[in-house]
Design an enzyme around this catalytic site. Structure first.
Site, PDB file in Angstrom:
ATOM      1  N   HIS A  53       0.849  -1.212   0.000  1.00 47.43           N
ATOM      2  CA  HIS A  53       0.000   0.000   0.000  1.00 47.43           C
ATOM      3  C   HIS A  53       0.865   1.236   0.000  1.00 47.43           C
ATOM      4  CE1 HIS A  53      -3.256   2.738   1.349  1.00 47.43           C
ATOM      5  NE2 HIS A  53      -4.034   1.818   0.811  1.00 47.43           N
ATOM      6  N   PHE A  54       1.360   1.655  -1.031  1.00 48.51           N
ATOM      7  CA  PHE A  54       1.422   1.137  -2.387  1.00 48.51           C
ATOM      8  C   PHE A  54       2.888   1.014  -2.756  1.00 48.51           C
ATOM      9  CE2 PHE A  54      -2.433   3.775  -2.104  1.00 48.51           C
ATOM     10  CZ  PHE A  54      -3.394   2.855  -2.437  1.00 48.51           C
TER      11      PHE A  54
END
Length: 152
Positions: A53-54
């Protein structure tokens, strides 16, 4: 109000059942019984969730910001209740009016503020505001219940 109040991670772990990797409060720095509590979460690149993420653009998930506020609320309630809590646990019961204002990234210090709104029996209503560098990143209202572990 006490600016001298301090709970380190050992004391926090006595109040909350959460453990790595889900304990999202590092320190409590201010506490006004029955009114408010201020805690911090140091956000580092070592957090497991940044792997996905991410990739290449690490952002702390909003739900984890809310969870950090909820855990701060749990510390607030457990520190505010005068009776012996024994085998009780603090459970998230609802969220309202949540807003995410800006991303939280590695290197940020998340300042978690929880304010008491009201209590009816074992249900507590609170307002939470998370900040980084004095700017609001997340806010909302939430409710929680103090329950017996054996009833779960």
């Amino acid at each position: 109000m006490s600016n001298e109040f301090f709970l380190d991670i050992r004391k926090i772990m006595e109040l909350l059942p959460h453990r790595y990797p889900f304990l999202l409060v590092d320190r409590v720095v201010e506490f006004e019984p029955g009114v408010r509590l201020k805690a911090i979460k140091n956000v580092t690149m070592n957090e497991d969730y940044f792997q996905g993420h991410f990739p290449g653009l690490p952002v702390m998930p909003g739900v984890l910001q809310l969870e950090a506020l909820a855990q701060t609320g749990g510390i607030f309630v457990m520190s505010s209740v005068e009776e012996e809590l024994g085998d009780k646990v603090f459970l998230f019961a609802g969220i309202n009016k949540v807003k995410f204002r800006r991303p939280v990234v590695p290197g940020d210090q998340l300042v978690l503020n929880v304010f008491f709104e009201r209590q009816k029996m074992n249900i507590w209503k609170m307002r939470g505001v998370a900040e980084v560098d004095g700017k609001v990143v997340c806010q909302g209202e939430f409710s929680a219940a103090v329950a017996n572990k054996g009833d779960m």
